[in-house]
Design an enzyme around this catalytic site. Structure first.
Site, short mmCIF file in Angstrom:
data_model
loop_
_atom_site.label_atom_id
_atom_site.label_comp_id
_atom_site.label_asym_id
_atom_site.label_seq_id
_atom_site.Cartn_x
_atom_site.Cartn_y
_atom_site.Cartn_z
N SER A 146 32.29 30.47 27.24
CA SER A 146 31.24 29.55 26.76
C SER A 146 31.78 28.17 26.38
O SER A 146 31.19 27.48 25.56
CB SER A 146 30.52 30.17 25.55
OG SER A 146 31.43 30.36 24.47
N SER A 203 36.01 36.04 27.06
CA SER A 203 35.54 35.45 25.80
C SER A 203 34.07 35.82 25.55
O SER A 203 33.73 36.99 25.40
CB SER A 203 35.77 33.94 25.84
OG SER A 203 35.62 33.34 24.59
N PHE A 204 33.19 34.85 25.54
CA PHE A 204 31.74 35.06 25.49
C PHE A 204 31.32 36.06 26.58
O PHE A 204 30.50 36.96 26.36
CB PHE A 204 31.08 33.69 25.67
CG PHE A 204 29.69 33.67 26.23
CD1 PHE A 204 28.58 33.82 25.41
CD2 PHE A 204 29.49 33.42 27.58
CE1 PHE A 204 27.30 33.75 25.93
CE2 PHE A 204 28.22 33.34 28.11
CZ PHE A 204 27.12 33.52 27.28
N ASP A 243 46.22 33.13 20.89
CA ASP A 243 44.84 32.68 21.08
C ASP A 243 44.29 32.11 19.76
O ASP A 243 44.25 32.79 18.75
CB ASP A 243 43.98 33.87 21.52
CG ASP A 243 42.61 33.49 22.04
OD1 ASP A 243 42.09 32.44 21.62
OD2 ASP A 243 42.05 34.24 22.86
N HIS A 291 44.18 31.10 24.93
CA HIS A 291 42.89 31.68 25.31
C HIS A 291 42.69 31.72 26.82
O HIS A 291 41.68 32.24 27.29
CB HIS A 291 41.77 30.88 24.65
CG HIS A 291 40.43 31.53 24.68
ND1 HIS A 291 40.19 32.79 24.17
CD2 HIS A 291 39.22 31.11 25.17
CE1 HIS A 291 38.93 33.12 24.34
NE2 HIS A 291 38.31 32.12 24.95
#
Length: 278
Positions: free
Chosen positions: A34, A103-104, A224, A252
Protein backbone atom coordinates in the site's frame (compact mmCIF):
# COMPACT_ATOMS: atom_id res chain seq x y z
CA UNK A 1 6.86 5.31 -24.75
CA UNK A 2 4.87 2.31 -23.51
CA UNK A 3 4.27 2.34 -19.77
CA UNK A 4 5.12 -1.16 -18.44
CA UNK A 5 2.80 -0.62 -15.46
CA UNK A 6 -0.22 -0.78 -17.79
CA UNK A 7 -1.18 -4.33 -18.73
CA UNK A 8 -4.52 -5.87 -19.61
CA UNK A 9 -7.94 -4.77 -18.42
CA UNK A 10 -10.91 -6.67 -17.01
CA UNK A 11 -14.00 -5.74 -15.00
CA UNK A 12 -13.64 -7.31 -11.53
CA UNK A 13 -16.40 -6.89 -8.95
CA UNK A 14 -17.74 -4.08 -11.14
CA UNK A 15 -14.37 -2.26 -11.25
CA UNK A 16 -12.33 -1.85 -14.45
CA UNK A 17 -9.05 -3.40 -13.30
CA UNK A 18 -5.51 -3.13 -14.67
CA UNK A 19 -3.57 -6.38 -14.41
CA UNK A 20 -0.64 -8.39 -15.76
CA UNK A 21 -1.11 -11.98 -16.96
CA UNK A 22 2.15 -13.69 -17.88
CA UNK A 23 3.16 -17.34 -18.25
CA UNK A 24 1.28 -20.62 -18.24
CA UNK A 25 0.46 -23.28 -15.69
CA UNK A 26 -1.02 -23.19 -12.21
CA UNK A 27 -2.12 -19.61 -11.39
CA UNK A 28 -0.20 -17.53 -8.85
CA UNK A 29 -1.87 -14.30 -7.72
CA UNK A 30 0.45 -11.47 -6.62
CA UNK A 31 -1.07 -8.82 -4.32
CA UNK A 32 0.96 -5.63 -3.89
CA UNK A 33 1.47 -3.40 -0.85
CA UNK A 34 0.00 0.00 0.00
CA UNK A 35 2.88 2.40 -0.59
CA UNK A 36 2.14 5.69 -2.37
CA UNK A 37 2.44 5.46 -6.14
CA UNK A 38 2.52 1.65 -6.00
CA UNK A 39 1.27 -0.60 -8.78
CA UNK A 40 1.39 -4.34 -9.29
CA UNK A 41 4.20 -3.93 -11.81
CA UNK A 42 6.27 -1.62 -9.58
CA UNK A 43 5.92 -4.07 -6.68
CA UNK A 44 6.48 -7.32 -8.58
CA UNK A 45 8.57 -6.38 -11.63
CA UNK A 46 11.51 -8.52 -10.47
CA UNK A 47 9.34 -11.45 -9.34
CA UNK A 48 7.09 -11.86 -12.38
CA UNK A 49 9.81 -12.96 -14.87
CA UNK A 50 11.12 -15.73 -12.56
CA UNK A 51 7.70 -17.12 -11.58
CA UNK A 52 6.24 -16.90 -15.07
CA UNK A 53 8.70 -19.52 -16.37
CA UNK A 54 6.69 -22.19 -14.53
CA UNK A 55 3.40 -20.57 -13.55
CA UNK A 56 0.65 -18.31 -14.82
CA UNK A 57 1.37 -15.11 -12.92
CA UNK A 58 -1.52 -12.71 -12.31
CA UNK A 59 -0.79 -9.31 -10.77
CA UNK A 60 -3.72 -6.88 -10.48
CA UNK A 61 -3.68 -3.28 -9.35
CA UNK A 62 -6.02 -3.38 -6.35
CA UNK A 63 -8.85 -0.85 -6.36
CA UNK A 64 -7.48 2.53 -5.29
CA UNK A 65 -3.99 1.79 -6.62
CA UNK A 66 -2.09 1.91 -9.88
CA UNK A 67 -4.13 2.05 -13.08
CA UNK A 68 -7.28 0.36 -11.81
CA UNK A 69 -10.33 2.64 -11.70
CA UNK A 70 -11.07 4.63 -8.54
CA UNK A 71 -14.86 4.83 -8.16
CA UNK A 72 -16.10 8.08 -6.66
CA UNK A 73 -16.82 7.89 -2.90
CA UNK A 74 -15.60 4.27 -2.85
CA UNK A 75 -15.40 2.62 0.57
CA UNK A 76 -11.84 1.31 0.86
CA UNK A 77 -12.24 -1.57 3.30
CA UNK A 78 -11.05 -5.11 3.86
CA UNK A 79 -14.45 -6.43 2.75
CA UNK A 80 -14.30 -4.58 -0.56
CA UNK A 81 -10.65 -5.39 -1.29
CA UNK A 82 -11.34 -9.09 -0.70
CA UNK A 83 -14.40 -8.86 -2.97
CA UNK A 84 -12.16 -7.27 -5.60
CA UNK A 85 -9.70 -10.18 -5.41
CA UNK A 86 -12.47 -12.77 -5.73
CA UNK A 87 -14.15 -10.75 -8.47
CA UNK A 88 -10.85 -10.67 -10.33
CA UNK A 89 -10.49 -14.45 -10.07
CA UNK A 90 -14.10 -14.90 -11.18
CA UNK A 91 -13.64 -12.61 -14.18
CA UNK A 92 -10.68 -14.71 -15.35
CA UNK A 93 -12.49 -17.98 -14.47
CA UNK A 94 -9.83 -19.02 -11.94
CA UNK A 95 -11.26 -21.44 -9.41
CA UNK A 96 -8.18 -21.67 -7.19
CA UNK A 97 -4.74 -20.03 -7.04
CA UNK A 98 -1.62 -19.73 -4.98
CA UNK A 99 -1.39 -16.23 -3.50
CA UNK A 100 1.58 -14.01 -2.63
CA UNK A 101 0.80 -10.96 -0.49
CA UNK A 102 3.20 -8.12 0.26
CA UNK A 103 2.58 -6.00 3.40
CA UNK A 104 -1.01 -4.72 3.00
CA UNK A 105 -1.38 -7.44 0.36
CA UNK A 106 -0.43 -10.03 2.98
CA UNK A 107 -3.33 -8.92 5.15
CA UNK A 108 -5.63 -9.24 2.11
CA UNK A 109 -4.25 -12.71 1.34
CA UNK A 110 -5.00 -13.89 4.89
CA UNK A 111 -8.51 -12.42 4.84
CA UNK A 112 -9.24 -13.94 1.42
CA UNK A 113 -8.04 -17.39 2.51
CA UNK A 114 -10.24 -17.17 5.62
CA UNK A 115 -13.37 -16.06 3.78
CA UNK A 116 -12.93 -18.14 0.63
CA UNK A 117 -10.79 -21.14 1.67
CA UNK A 118 -11.77 -23.10 -1.42
CA UNK A 119 -10.24 -20.43 -3.69
CA UNK A 120 -6.74 -20.16 -2.16
CA UNK A 121 -4.09 -22.89 -2.32
CA UNK A 122 -0.63 -22.06 -0.95
CA UNK A 123 0.13 -18.68 0.60
CA UNK A 124 3.26 -16.58 0.70
CA UNK A 125 3.15 -13.69 3.19
CA UNK A 126 5.98 -11.19 2.71
CA UNK A 127 6.46 -8.44 5.29
CA UNK A 128 2.77 -9.01 5.91
CA UNK A 129 0.28 -7.05 7.93
CA UNK A 130 -2.71 -9.02 9.19
CA UNK A 131 -1.91 -9.17 12.90
CA UNK A 132 -2.35 -6.48 15.54
CA UNK A 133 0.81 -4.51 16.32
CA UNK A 134 1.67 -0.99 17.42
CA UNK A 135 1.79 1.40 14.48
CA UNK A 136 5.42 1.93 13.48
CA UNK A 137 6.90 5.31 12.60
CA UNK A 138 7.69 3.88 9.18
CA UNK A 139 4.13 2.78 8.43
CA UNK A 140 2.77 6.06 9.76
CA UNK A 141 5.07 7.89 7.32
CA UNK A 142 4.01 5.64 4.42
CA UNK A 143 0.28 6.10 4.98
CA UNK A 144 0.71 9.81 5.81
CA UNK A 145 2.67 10.59 2.63
CA UNK A 146 2.07 13.93 0.96
CA UNK A 147 3.48 14.31 -2.55
CA UNK A 148 6.99 15.69 -3.02
CA UNK A 149 10.19 14.16 -4.38
CA UNK A 150 11.85 14.73 -0.99
CA UNK A 151 9.07 12.93 0.87
CA UNK A 152 9.19 10.05 -1.60
CA UNK A 153 12.97 9.81 -1.24
CA UNK A 154 12.58 9.67 2.54
CA UNK A 155 10.01 6.90 2.22
CA UNK A 156 12.22 4.84 -0.06
CA UNK A 157 15.00 5.18 2.52
CA UNK A 158 12.61 3.68 5.07
CA UNK A 159 11.69 0.79 2.76
CA UNK A 160 15.24 -0.33 1.97
CA UNK A 161 17.99 -1.44 4.36
CA UNK A 162 20.66 -0.66 1.75
CA UNK A 163 20.22 3.03 0.90
CA UNK A 164 22.34 2.64 -2.26
CA UNK A 165 19.36 0.85 -3.83
CA UNK A 166 17.33 4.05 -3.60
CA UNK A 167 18.20 6.27 -6.55
CA UNK A 168 16.96 9.75 -7.33
CA UNK A 169 15.49 8.30 -10.53
CA UNK A 170 13.44 5.72 -8.60
CA UNK A 171 12.21 8.45 -6.25
CA UNK A 172 11.22 10.60 -9.23
CA UNK A 173 9.33 7.74 -10.91
CA UNK A 174 7.43 6.82 -7.75
CA UNK A 175 6.70 10.49 -7.05
CA UNK A 176 5.30 10.97 -10.56
CA UNK A 177 3.14 7.87 -10.09
CA UNK A 178 1.82 9.32 -6.83
CA UNK A 179 0.62 12.53 -8.50
CA UNK A 180 -1.31 10.97 -11.37
CA UNK A 181 -4.89 12.31 -11.52
CA UNK A 182 -6.99 11.02 -8.63
CA UNK A 183 -4.16 9.03 -7.01
CA UNK A 184 -3.44 11.19 -3.97
CA UNK A 185 -7.12 11.91 -3.43
CA UNK A 186 -7.95 8.22 -3.09
CA UNK A 187 -4.74 7.39 -1.24
CA UNK A 188 -5.22 10.03 1.42
CA UNK A 189 -8.76 8.76 2.04
CA UNK A 190 -7.65 5.17 2.77
CA UNK A 191 -5.61 5.52 5.96
CA UNK A 192 -6.24 8.94 7.54
CA UNK A 193 -4.89 9.70 11.02
CA UNK A 194 -5.10 8.38 13.66
CA UNK A 195 -3.68 5.34 11.87
CA UNK A 196 -3.51 2.62 14.53
CA UNK A 197 -7.16 1.88 13.67
CA UNK A 198 -6.13 0.90 10.12
CA UNK A 199 -3.50 -1.54 11.40
CA UNK A 200 -6.28 -3.08 13.49
CA UNK A 201 -8.74 -3.03 10.56
CA UNK A 202 -6.30 -5.02 8.40
CA UNK A 203 -5.80 -7.60 11.16
CA UNK A 204 -7.70 -10.86 11.18
CA UNK A 205 -8.71 -12.37 14.51
CA UNK A 206 -6.01 -14.67 15.87
CA UNK A 207 -8.57 -17.40 16.54
CA UNK A 208 -9.49 -17.28 12.85
CA UNK A 209 -5.87 -17.27 11.66
CA UNK A 210 -5.34 -20.45 13.70
CA UNK A 211 -7.95 -22.20 11.54
CA UNK A 212 -6.00 -21.68 8.31
CA UNK A 213 -4.99 -24.99 6.75
CA UNK A 214 -3.02 -23.50 3.85
CA UNK A 215 0.64 -24.41 3.46
CA UNK A 216 2.20 -21.01 4.14
CA UNK A 217 5.63 -19.48 3.53
CA UNK A 218 6.27 -16.39 5.67
CA UNK A 219 9.10 -14.05 4.61
CA UNK A 220 10.33 -10.96 6.45
CA UNK A 221 13.27 -8.56 6.48
CA UNK A 222 14.94 -8.40 9.89
CA UNK A 223 15.43 -4.63 9.67
CA UNK A 224 11.92 -3.88 8.35
CA UNK A 225 10.88 -0.42 9.63
CA UNK A 226 7.36 -0.56 8.18
CA UNK A 227 5.87 -3.87 9.37
CA UNK A 228 7.64 -5.22 12.46
CA UNK A 229 9.24 -8.66 12.35
CA UNK A 230 7.03 -9.53 15.33
CA UNK A 231 4.05 -9.63 12.94
CA UNK A 232 5.55 -12.52 10.97
CA UNK A 233 6.78 -14.25 14.12
CA UNK A 234 3.20 -14.22 15.40
CA UNK A 235 1.82 -15.50 12.08
CA UNK A 236 4.34 -18.35 12.21
CA UNK A 237 3.04 -19.27 15.67
CA UNK A 238 -0.60 -19.11 14.63
CA UNK A 239 -0.62 -20.85 11.22
CA UNK A 240 -0.28 -24.60 11.62
CA UNK A 241 1.41 -25.35 8.29
CA UNK A 242 3.81 -22.40 8.28
CA UNK A 243 7.51 -21.95 7.63
CA UNK A 244 9.35 -18.68 8.30
CA UNK A 245 12.35 -17.25 6.46
CA UNK A 246 13.98 -14.08 7.86
CA UNK A 247 16.45 -12.14 5.72
CA UNK A 248 19.17 -10.27 7.60
CA UNK A 249 20.29 -6.86 6.32
CA UNK A 250 16.90 -6.44 4.73
CA UNK A 251 14.14 -3.88 5.12
CA UNK A 252 10.59 -3.98 3.77
CA UNK A 253 11.58 -4.78 0.18
CA UNK A 254 12.61 -8.45 0.35
CA UNK A 255 11.60 -9.04 -3.28
CA UNK A 256 13.87 -6.18 -4.40
CA UNK A 257 16.68 -6.30 -1.84
CA UNK A 258 17.19 -10.08 -2.11
CA UNK A 259 15.56 -10.74 -5.48
CA UNK A 260 17.23 -14.01 -6.50
CA UNK A 261 16.94 -15.62 -3.08
CA UNK A 262 13.34 -14.51 -2.71
CA UNK A 263 12.39 -15.86 -6.13
CA UNK A 264 14.08 -19.20 -5.45
CA UNK A 265 12.21 -19.49 -2.14
CA UNK A 266 8.88 -19.01 -3.91
CA UNK A 267 9.65 -21.38 -6.77
CA UNK A 268 10.89 -24.13 -4.41
CA UNK A 269 7.83 -23.66 -2.19
CA UNK A 270 5.37 -23.90 -5.08
CA UNK A 271 7.26 -26.75 -6.78
CA UNK A 272 7.19 -28.71 -3.53
CA UNK A 273 3.40 -28.37 -3.69
CA UNK A 274 3.39 -30.00 -7.12
CA UNK A 275 5.62 -32.85 -5.98
CA UNK A 276 3.46 -33.56 -2.94
CA UNK A 277 0.35 -33.75 -5.08
CA UNK A 278 1.89 -35.75 -7.93
Amino acid sequence: MVNPEIGKRVVAAGIPTNYHDIGEGRPVLLVHGSGPGVSAYANWRLTIPALSKSYRVLAPDMVGFGFTDRPEKYNYSMDNWVKHIIGFMDALEIDKAHIVGNSFGGALAIATALRYPERIDRMVLMGAAGTRFDLTEGLNAVWGYTPSIENMRNLLDIFSFDRSRVSDELARLRYEASIQPGVQESYSSMFPAPRQRWVDALASAEADIKTLSNETLIVHGREDQVIPLSSSLRLAELIEHAQLHVFGQCGHWTQIEHTDRFNRLLINFFNESRLLEA
